[in-house]
Design a protein around this motif. Structure first.
Motif, PDB file in Angstrom:
ATOM      1  N   PRO A  87     -52.452 -21.729  17.681  1.00 14.76           N
ATOM      2  CA  PRO A  87     -51.983 -22.114  19.019  1.00 14.76           C
ATOM      3  C   PRO A  87     -50.561 -21.678  19.325  1.00 14.76           C
ATOM      4  O   PRO A  87     -50.209 -21.506  20.495  1.00 14.76           O
ATOM      5  N   ASP A  88     -49.738 -21.475  18.281  1.00 11.65           N
ATOM      6  CA  ASP A  88     -48.357 -21.059  18.492  1.00 11.65           C
ATOM      7  C   ASP A  88     -48.159 -19.559  18.316  1.00 11.65           C
ATOM      8  O   ASP A  88     -47.025 -19.079  18.275  1.00 11.65           O
ATOM      9  N   HIS A  89     -49.252 -18.809  18.213  1.00 11.89           N
ATOM     10  CA  HIS A  89     -49.122 -17.359  18.075  1.00 11.89           C
ATOM     11  C   HIS A  89     -48.573 -16.769  19.370  1.00 11.89           C
ATOM     12  O   HIS A  89     -48.934 -17.204  20.467  1.00 11.89           O
ATOM     13  N   PRO A  90     -47.679 -15.773  19.298  1.00  9.74           N
ATOM     14  CA  PRO A  90     -47.105 -15.192  20.521  1.00  9.74           C
ATOM     15  C   PRO A  90     -48.148 -14.711  21.518  1.00  9.74           C
ATOM     16  O   PRO A  90     -47.925 -14.794  22.733  1.00  9.74           O
ATOM     17  N   LEU A  91     -49.284 -14.226  21.041  1.00  8.37           N
ATOM     18  CA  LEU A  91     -50.316 -13.722  21.952  1.00  8.37           C
ATOM     19  C   LEU A  91     -51.089 -14.851  22.622  1.00  8.37           C
ATOM     20  O   LEU A  91     -51.795 -14.617  23.609  1.00  8.37           O
ATOM     21  N   ALA A  92     -50.981 -16.059  22.087  1.00 10.99           N
ATOM     22  CA  ALA A  92     -51.698 -17.203  22.652  1.00 10.99           C
ATOM     23  C   ALA A  92     -50.820 -18.069  23.534  1.00 10.99           C
ATOM     24  O   ALA A  92     -51.332 -18.940  24.238  1.00 10.99           O
TER      25      ALA A  92
END
Length: 237
Positions: A87-92
């Protein structure tokens, strides 16, 4: 980082949905993806399309997915993909619409490298289109257009959907490698034959767009783009 095109039994569409569900059954720790090829046809409905499930005639397997959107007809004519992100991925973290951009552009890039004139659909371009163009067949995924889905010329060649949970984001997509037999889906779901004609006129398979399209090479290119984008690792095969 490794990912492969699985050789699947049980049916590929079932295995795909199971994999998707498993990704969001627990917190997503690292990015992961899969590409899917389908030996047999199946219809995959959006999570709000139980009405269509109830009226299916049983001639084609019908599944419900976790993501929204319209009905998809999978089969040998399609390449599917699934991407799971923390959920904290830059793409998300870019928001509902913006999180599609990188994936639509990756799909377009893989098609372009194979000779297809493909472009991801920017939101401002979509907004300028007539309403009837944006939603030609409302119940079918490939019957409408959403931001960052992919067009070849003016016809849709790839669609996207997503599921967002507190512990992960799942992005899914499908690329038409060859013409889809839309009549099969319409008949199986009891939908109008005219809808099949509209879908055939507004979509295109890569094999229609250019002669001698290499589906396997396209899948390999897309795999490479996804692997590079989602470093340092994807889920093991």
């Amino acid at each position: 980082m490794t990912a492969s095109l699985p050789s699947l039994t049980p049916p590929e569409a079932v295995r795909e949905q199971l994999w998707n569900e498993q990704q969001l059954a627990q917190p997503v720790a690292v990015p992961g993806f899969r590409l899917w090829r389908y030996r047999e046809p199946a219809i995959v409905l959006g999570c709000s399309q139980r009405r269509l499930l109830a009226q299916a005639d049983g001639s084609v397997p019908v599944l419900l997915r976790q993501s929204g959107g319209g009905a998809v007809l999978t089969g040998p004519w399609m390449l599917g993909l699934s991407v799971a992100l923390p959920p904290d991925h830059p793409l998300a973290c870019q928001g509902l619409v913006a999180s599609y951009r990188w994936l639509g552009e990756a799909m377009a890039q893989a098609l372009q490298q194979g000779g297809v004139d493909a472009q991801a659909l920017a939101p401002e371009v979509l907004r300028a289109m007539p309403a009837e163009r944006r939603t030609a067949v409302a119940w079918a995924c490939f019957g409408g257009l959403s931001p960052w889905e992919v067009l070849a010329g003016v016809r849709k060649i790839a669609g996207l959907a997503q599921v967002r949970r507190a512990h992960g984001v799942l992005l899914v997509g499908g690329v038409l490698l060859q013409p889809s037999p839309w009549q099969l889906m319409c008949e199986a779901l009891g939908c109008a034959a005219a809808d099949a004609q509209v879908l055939a006129a507004t979509t295109i398979g890569a094999g229609e767009a250019i002669a001698h399209f290499d589906a396997h090479a396209c899948a390999s290119r897309l795999e490479q783009v996804l692997a590079a984008t989602l470093e340092p690792q994807a889920c093991p095969p």
